[in-house]
Write a protein that holds these residues in place. Structure first.
Motif, PDB file in Angstrom:
ATOM      1  N   LEU A 716      19.170  -7.595 -16.625  1.00 53.42           N
ATOM      2  CA  LEU A 716      17.867  -8.030 -17.085  1.00 53.42           C
ATOM      3  C   LEU A 716      17.325  -9.321 -16.487  1.00 53.42           C
ATOM      4  CD1 LEU A 716      15.723  -7.627 -19.138  1.00 53.42           C
ATOM      5  CD2 LEU A 716      17.070  -8.976 -20.671  1.00 53.42           C
ATOM      6  N   GLN A 717      18.587 -10.144 -16.148  1.00 48.74           N
ATOM      7  CA  GLN A 717      18.253 -11.707 -15.537  1.00 48.74           C
ATOM      8  C   GLN A 717      17.571 -11.316 -14.127  1.00 48.74           C
ATOM      9  OE1 GLN A 717      21.410 -14.368 -15.748  1.00 48.74           O
ATOM     10  NE2 GLN A 717      22.072 -13.638 -17.750  1.00 48.74           N
ATOM     11  N   VAL A 718      18.269 -10.514 -13.126  1.00 43.69           N
ATOM     12  CA  VAL A 718      17.445 -10.182 -11.966  1.00 43.69           C
ATOM     13  C   VAL A 718      16.300  -9.401 -12.015  1.00 43.69           C
ATOM     14  CG1 VAL A 718      18.107  -8.819  -9.929  1.00 43.69           C
ATOM     15  CG2 VAL A 718      20.049 -10.146 -11.263  1.00 43.69           C
ATOM     16  N   TRP A 719      16.206  -8.642 -13.032  1.00 42.96           N
ATOM     17  CA  TRP A 719      14.769  -7.810 -13.173  1.00 42.96           C
ATOM     18  C   TRP A 719      13.827  -9.018 -13.351  1.00 42.96           C
ATOM     19  CZ3 TRP A 719      11.478  -6.277 -17.607  1.00 42.96           C
ATOM     20  CH2 TRP A 719      10.532  -5.452 -17.134  1.00 42.96           C
ATOM     21  N   LEU A 720      14.010 -10.079 -14.289  1.00 43.93           N
ATOM     22  CA  LEU A 720      13.061 -10.992 -14.640  1.00 43.93           C
ATOM     23  C   LEU A 720      12.838 -11.744 -13.528  1.00 43.93           C
ATOM     24  CD1 LEU A 720      14.368 -11.895 -18.135  1.00 43.93           C
ATOM     25  CD2 LEU A 720      12.264 -10.487 -17.820  1.00 43.93           C
ATOM     26  N   LEU A 721      13.802 -12.048 -12.733  1.00 38.78           N
ATOM     27  CA  LEU A 721      13.706 -12.690 -11.396  1.00 38.78           C
ATOM     28  C   LEU A 721      12.433 -12.232 -10.505  1.00 38.78           C
ATOM     29  CD1 LEU A 721      14.417 -15.204  -9.843  1.00 38.78           C
ATOM     30  CD2 LEU A 721      16.256 -14.039  -8.710  1.00 38.78           C
ATOM     31  N   CYS A 722      12.685 -10.751 -10.537  1.00 37.85           N
ATOM     32  CA  CYS A 722      11.768  -9.945  -9.683  1.00 37.85           C
ATOM     33  C   CYS A 722      10.329 -10.117 -10.183  1.00 37.85           C
ATOM     34  CB  CYS A 722      12.172  -8.667  -9.622  1.00 37.85           C
ATOM     35  SG  CYS A 722      13.759  -8.206  -8.725  1.00 37.85           S
ATOM     36  N   LEU A 723      10.287 -10.100 -11.619  1.00 38.90           N
ATOM     37  CA  LEU A 723       9.010 -10.260 -12.223  1.00 38.90           C
ATOM     38  C   LEU A 723       8.480 -11.839 -12.082  1.00 38.90           C
ATOM     39  CD1 LEU A 723       9.352  -8.406 -15.562  1.00 38.90           C
ATOM     40  CD2 LEU A 723       8.791  -7.603 -13.484  1.00 38.90           C
ATOM     41  N   LEU A 724       9.119 -12.699 -11.886  1.00 39.47           N
ATOM     42  CA  LEU A 724       8.744 -13.985 -11.535  1.00 39.47           C
ATOM     43  C   LEU A 724       8.357 -14.118 -10.184  1.00 39.47           C
ATOM     44  CD1 LEU A 724       8.648 -17.047 -12.480  1.00 39.47           C
ATOM     45  CD2 LEU A 724      10.869 -17.408 -11.906  1.00 39.47           C
ATOM     46  N   ILE A 725       9.017 -13.419  -9.271  1.00 33.18           N
ATOM     47  CA  ILE A 725       8.491 -13.626  -7.826  1.00 33.18           C
ATOM     48  C   ILE A 725       7.111 -12.989  -7.816  1.00 33.18           C
ATOM     49  CG2 ILE A 725       9.161 -12.609  -5.440  1.00 33.18           C
ATOM     50  CD1 ILE A 725      12.058 -12.741  -6.084  1.00 33.18           C
ATOM     51  N   GLY A 726       6.873 -11.935  -8.344  1.00 32.53           N
ATOM     52  CA  GLY A 726       5.681 -11.144  -8.355  1.00 32.53           C
ATOM     53  C   GLY A 726       4.590 -11.993  -9.080  1.00 32.53           C
ATOM     54  N   ALA A 727       4.825 -12.692 -10.138  1.00 31.91           N
ATOM     55  CA  ALA A 727       3.918 -13.385 -10.722  1.00 31.91           C
ATOM     56  C   ALA A 727       3.763 -14.705 -10.234  1.00 31.91           C
ATOM     57  CB  ALA A 727       4.412 -13.940 -12.108  1.00 31.91           C
ATOM     58  N   ILE A 728       4.607 -15.388  -9.349  1.00 35.03           N
ATOM     59  CA  ILE A 728       4.358 -16.362  -8.721  1.00 35.03           C
ATOM     60  C   ILE A 728       3.365 -16.165  -7.297  1.00 35.03           C
ATOM     61  CG2 ILE A 728       5.249 -18.011  -6.856  1.00 35.03           C
ATOM     62  CD1 ILE A 728       7.746 -18.359  -8.757  1.00 35.03           C
ATOM     63  N   VAL A 729       3.814 -15.103  -6.693  1.00 30.35           N
ATOM     64  CA  VAL A 729       2.871 -14.450  -5.528  1.00 30.35           C
ATOM     65  C   VAL A 729       1.483 -14.340  -6.004  1.00 30.35           C
ATOM     66  CG1 VAL A 729       2.535 -12.712  -3.878  1.00 30.35           C
ATOM     67  CG2 VAL A 729       4.844 -13.641  -4.272  1.00 30.35           C
ATOM     68  N   GLY A 730       1.398 -13.737  -7.014  1.00 28.98           N
ATOM     69  CA  GLY A 730       0.088 -13.439  -7.536  1.00 28.98           C
ATOM     70  C   GLY A 730      -0.765 -14.486  -7.896  1.00 28.98           C
ATOM     71  N   THR A 731      -0.177 -15.368  -8.530  1.00 26.32           N
ATOM     72  CA  THR A 731      -0.539 -16.745  -8.987  1.00 26.32           C
ATOM     73  C   THR A 731      -1.019 -17.558  -7.816  1.00 26.32           C
ATOM     74  OG1 THR A 731       0.482 -16.775 -10.969  1.00 26.32           O
ATOM     75  CG2 THR A 731      -0.396 -18.814 -10.546  1.00 26.32           C
ATOM     76  N   LEU A 732      -0.171 -17.500  -6.896  1.00 20.96           N
ATOM     77  CA  LEU A 732      -0.469 -18.679  -5.529  1.00 20.96           C
ATOM     78  C   LEU A 732      -1.607 -17.985  -5.019  1.00 20.96           C
ATOM     79  CD1 LEU A 732       2.818 -19.291  -4.149  1.00 20.96           C
ATOM     80  CD2 LEU A 732       1.407 -20.701  -5.491  1.00 20.96           C
TER      81      LEU A 732
END
Length: 745
Positions: A716-732
Motif C-alpha cells: 500500500l505504501q509503494v502504491w501510494l508513492l506511485c499515486l504521489l508521483i502521478g499527482a506531482i507530475v499532473g500538478t507541475l
C-alpha cells in the motif's frame, strides 16, 4: 606431542613443521602462534590456488621471522597488536610489534622459541603440521596418526555470494537507467525533429547530421559517465563503514581497503556506456530516411500491430524459458540471470497490459447505452500516455518490484530470525569460557552456583561425514548437547520424528537445513560421521533451521563426542531462578576459575545477533531506495514533458466548452491513474521477486531458505508513492490550456 616427535618425523623424511599455540588466561587477548621458520618453507610447495596450481605464499612470514631472529617480534593485525599492548604481562613490553596483512584475526605470529617463553603463562598446545599428500608417499611411523586440520567452510564463497547479490542489484539499477536513457533520447529526437528537418532541407546531408548526433551523444555520455564514476566513488566511501560492519560481522574481515577508481573501473564504465548509448541510439543508427522524425524514423507506422504481436510472443517465450531455468538450477548467478529474464519478459508487456485495460474502458464508454465522450477521450489519452511513456513505466515497474521483493526478504528475515532466536535461546545466561575447558568439571561448578537451576553444555567440534557411494568425506561442524536438558525442549524443527530427544540419545542424529540441502538428506537416512578415531553411524531423526550460518552441522548426544575430538570447544547455557536477583555480571571476578570468561544474558545476545544481521541488509536497502528514486524522478520529468506535448488536445476541448479547472483535474487524474494502475500491476512482480530471493537465492548462496511472508501494508505504501508521483507530475504541468498553440490552426 613433543620436540622428540618432531625430530622423529623429520628424520623419517616427512615435511613436518611444529606449531605452538599459547592461549593466555585474559579475555580478549589474541592467541600466540609460534612457528618454526626453518621448516615452515617446506609447506609452501603444497600451497594450492583455486585452479589447483601450486602458488607461492603471498605472506612470507617465515622470511620475516628469519630476519628478526635476534629480536622477539610479534606479527599480526593492528587491532590484535593494540590488544597486546594493553596486556599487563611481565616482559610484554620487550616484544617488537609489527603490523602485517593476511594474518588471521585473533592471532599473533612469532618464532616458536618466543612462544615457548610465554607457554608457562597460559595454556599451550603443540601441533606438528604436514601436508596430507606427504603421507601418501611416506607412511607415518608406527604409533602416529594423522588428523585433518582446518575443518569448516572457507569464507570466500560467502563473500562471493554476498558481492554477487550486490552486483545483481547494481545490474538491475543499470537496467532501469538504460530504459530511462533510451526513452529520454527518443523523446529528445522527437522534440528536435523540426530543427533537424530544417537542417536537412538547407543542405546538410543525413549522413553528416547522423555523425554529428553520434559525436554529440558520445560527448554527453563521457561527461556524464565520468561524473557518475566520481559520484560512485563518493557513495562507496560513504558506504564503507556499512560494508566493514557487514564483512567484519559475517566474514571475519577487520580492514576495508578504500581505493580510487582503477583502470578496470574506467574500462567497466566504457563498456556500460557503449551498451547503454548503443541502445539509446538505436533509432538514430537505424535511420533509413533523410526526413527526420518521419513515421519510419521513430518506429511508428502500419507495422505497429505486427510489432506488438512479436513483443507479446517474445516476452512470453523469454518468461517461460527463464522460469523453467529458475526451477531447475541451484547455481547462484544462473538464478539471478533467470530471475532477470522473468522480470524482463513480464515487464516489457506491462504497458501493453495497461493499454489493453484502457482500451476495454474506452470501448465501454463508446457504446450507445454507456456513451460518455469525455471519459472515452480520457481513456484514449491515457493509452497515448502508456505508449509514449512505455520505457519509463517499465523502469518504474522494475523499481517497484525490487522494492517489494527486497523488503519481503529483509523484513521476513528479521521477523523469522527474531522468532527463531526466541525459540532457540531458552536459557537465561550464556557463558563462553574463552578457552578450551574440561566440560564435566565446569558443568559441576556452574551447577553449584547460587540461583542456577539448569546447566546445558553445548560442545562444538569438527568432524568428517561420508558422502556418496565413493565414500568421500566432507567436513562438518559437530554440536553436542544433553538431550534430556529442559533448555532444549522447545527447539523448532523443519521436520522431525516423534519423541525426538529420547531418540537422539538412543540412535539418532539431528542435522541443520544447510547439510540436508547440500547432501539431499531426509528423515530416516543414515549419516556416517568420524570424530578423530571414533566412527559413528546414526539415523537422521530431525532437521532444524540454522539461519545465518553457512556450515553444515550434525547434532549428537554429548556422550558420543570424546574430549580428544578435533577443535573441541565448550560453551554453557544457564537457567536461573531470578536473573535480576543474582550478581551474574560479577561472577568472572568472584570466581577465579571463571576468569576471562564472557557472560551474557539472553537480551544482550539477541541484540548482538540482530545488530550483526541488520548491517547485512543496509547496502541492499540503500541501493533499492536509490533505484526507486531514480525511476520515480525520471518518470516525473518525462511525464512533465509528455503532458506539455499533449496540451493541444486539452486546448481544443477548452475551445469546445470544457472549463479550465475541469481539464486540469482531468489531467491530474490521468497521471494518477496511469501510475496507480502500473503500481497495481507491478505488485505481483514484487511478490515473485521476493519468492526468488527467499526460496532460490538464499538456498543457493547460504544453504537455508526463509518462509515467504506477505506485507500488504508495504504494498500500500509503494502504491501510494506511485499515486504521489502521478499527482506531482499532473500538478507541475499547471494549466493545460494554451490558446496560443491554436494560432496556426
Amino acid at each position: 606431542m613433543s620436540v622428540e616427535d618432531f625430530v622423529r618425523l623429520r628424520r623419517s623424511g616427512l615435511c613436518a613443521s611444529p606449531r605452538l599455540e599459547v592461549r593466555l588466561p585474559v579475555s580478549g587477548v589474541p592467541t600466540l602462534v609460534g612457528i618454526d621458520p626453518f621448516t615452515a618453507d617446506c609447506l609452501r610447495q603444497y600451497r594450492q590456488s583455486n585452479d589447483g596450481d601450486a602458488v607461492d605464499n603471498e605472506l612470507p612470514i617465515s622470511g620475516k621471522l628469519l630476519s628478526e631472529l635476534d629480536r622477539s617480534v610479534l606479527l599480526g593485525r593492528a587491532a590484535d597488536l593494540a590488544r597486546w599492548r594493553g596486556l599487563s604481562l611481565e616482559g610484554a613490553e620487550h616484544f617488537q610489534l609489527e603490523e602485517v596483512d593476511g594474518v588471521p584475526r585473533g592471532q599473533l605470529l612469532t618464532d616458536i622459541a618466543v612462544a615457548a617463553q610465554l607457554a608457562s603463562a597460559g595454556r599451550s598446545t603443540l601441533l606438528i603440521l604436514l601436508p596430507a599428500v606427504e603421507t601418501e608417499k611416506t607412511p607415518l611411523p608406527d604409533g602416529y596418526r594423522g588428523q585433518l586440520q582446518d575443518y569448516g567452510v572457507q569464507p570466500e564463497p560467502l563473500v562471493e555470494a554476498f558481492l554477487l547479490s550486490l552486483d545483481a542489484l547494481g545490474g538491475l539499477a543499470l537496467l532501469v537507467a538504460a530504459l530511462l536513457v533510451r526513452s529520454v533520447y527518443s523523446f529528445a529526437l522527437e522534440q528536435r525533429r523540426r530543427s533537424l528537418e530544417i537542417l536537412v532541407r538547407v543542405g546538410v546531408s543525413a549522413r553528416r547530421l547522423r555523425l554529428a548526433l553520434i559525436i554529440e551523444v558520445l560527448l554527453v555520455s563521457i561527461i556524464a559517465g565520468t561524473l557518475g564514476v566520481w559520484l560512485g566513488e563518493r557513495l562507496a566511501s560513504a558506504m564503507a563503514d556499512g560494508f566493514l560492519g557487514t564483512l567484519s560481522g559475517l566474514f571475519s574481515v577487520d580492514t576495508f581497503e578504500k581505493s580510487q577508481p582503477t583502470t578496470a573501473t574506467w574500462l567497466g564504465m566504457i563498456l556500460i556506456l557503449a551498451l547503454v548509448v548503443g541502445w539509446a541510439c538505436a533509432d538514430l543508427l537505424s535511420l533509413r530516411q533523410a526526413r527526420w522524425g518521419g513515421p519510419q524514423a521513430i518506429g511508428q507506422g502500419a507495422g505497429r500491430g505486427q510489432a506488438r504481436r512479436s513483443r507479446w510472443l517474445g516476452s512470453l517465450g523469454l518468461a517461460t524459458v527463464s522460469l523453467t531455468i529458475l526451477f531447475t538450477t541451484d547455481t547462484l548467478w544462473v538464478v539471478f540471470a533467470a530471475a532477470t529474464g522473468c522480470l524482463a519478459g513480464v515487464g516489457l508487456v506491462l504497458p501493453e497490459v495497461l493499454n489493453w485495460l484502457l482500451l476495454r474502458a474506452e470501448r465501454h464508454y463508446s457504446t450507445p447505452q454507456n456513451r460518455r465522450p469525455l471519459l472515452e477521450w480520457s481513456c484514449s489519452e491515457m493509452r497515448a500516455l502508456c505508449r509514449l511513456l512505455s520505457l519509463p513505466l517499465i523502469a518504474l515497474a522494475f523499481a517497484i518490484a525490487t522494492a517489494i521483493g527486497v523488503q519481503a526478504m529483509v523484513t521476513g528475515f528479521e521477523s523469522t530470525f527474531a522468532r527463531w532466536l526466541d525459540q532457540r535461546l531458552q536459557g537465561d545466561l550464556y557463558l563462553d569460557p574463552g578457552q578450551p575447558v574440561a566440560t564435566g568439571e565446569w558443568r559441576s561448578q556452574l551447577g553449584n552456583l547460587s540461583g542456577v537451576t539448569a546447566v546445558l553444555p553445548m560442545v562444538r567440534s569438527s568432524g568428517l561425514m561420508e558422502q556418496g557411494p565413493e565414500g568421500t568425506e566432507i567436513s562438518v561442524d559437530i554440536l553436542a548437547v544433553e538431550p534430556a536438558s529442559p533448555l532444549l525442549q522447545e527447539w523448532p524443527f523443519l521436520a522431525s520424528k516423534p519423541k525426538l530427544w529420547s531418540e537422539l540419545s538412543a540412535r539418532g542424529a539431528l542435522i541443520n537445513e544447510q547439510l540436508a540441502r547440500r547432501q539431499s538428506l531426509a528423515l530416516g537416512d543414515r549419516v556416517k560421521v568420524r570424530l578423530g578415531t571414533n566412527a559413528l553411524s546414526r539415523e537422521v531423526i530431525g532437521i532444524y533451521a540454522d539461519y545465518g550460518r553457512p556450515q553444515g552441522e550434525v547434532m549428537l548426544p554429548l556422550s558420543l563426542v570424546p574430549d580428544t575430538s578435533p577443535n573441541r570447544y565448550s560453551t554453557f547455557v544457564l537457567g536461573v531462578s531470578d536473573i535480576d536477583q543474582i550478581p551474574w555480571q560479577d561472577w568472572p571476578e568472584m570466581y577465579g576459575w571463571m576468569s576471562g570468561s564472557r557472560l551474557r544474558d539472553q537480551a544482550g545476545l539477541k541484540r548482538a545477533a540482530n545488530a550483526a544481521f541488520a548491517r547485512t541488509f543496509q547496502m541492499t536497502q540503500l541501493m533499492n531506495a536509490l533505484t526507486l528514486t531514480l525511476a520515480g524522478t525520471a518518470l516525473a520529468l518525462m511525464g512533465l514533458v509528455i503532458f506539455r506535448m499533449r496540451q493541444g488536445s486539452f486546448t481544443l476541448l477548452h475551445v469546445a466548452g470544457v472549463r479550465r479547472n475541469s481539464l486540469r483535474r482531468r489531467l491530474i487524474a490521468h497521471s494518477i491513474l496511469v501510475t496507480g494502475l502500473l503500481g497495481l500491476l507491478a505488485i505481483p512482480l514484487g511478490i515473485f521477486l521476493g519468492w526468488v530471493l527467499v526460496a532460490r537465492v538464499n538456498p543457493a548462496a547460504f544453504g537455508w531458505a526463509l518462509p515467504l511472508h506477505f506485507y500488504p501494508g508495504f504494498w500500500l505504501q509503494v502504491w501510494l508513492l506511485c499515486l504521489l508521483i502521478g499527482a506531482i507530475v499532473g500538478t507541475l504541468v499547471g494549466n493545460p490550456v494554451r490558446l496560443e498553440t491554436l494560432k496556426g490552426e
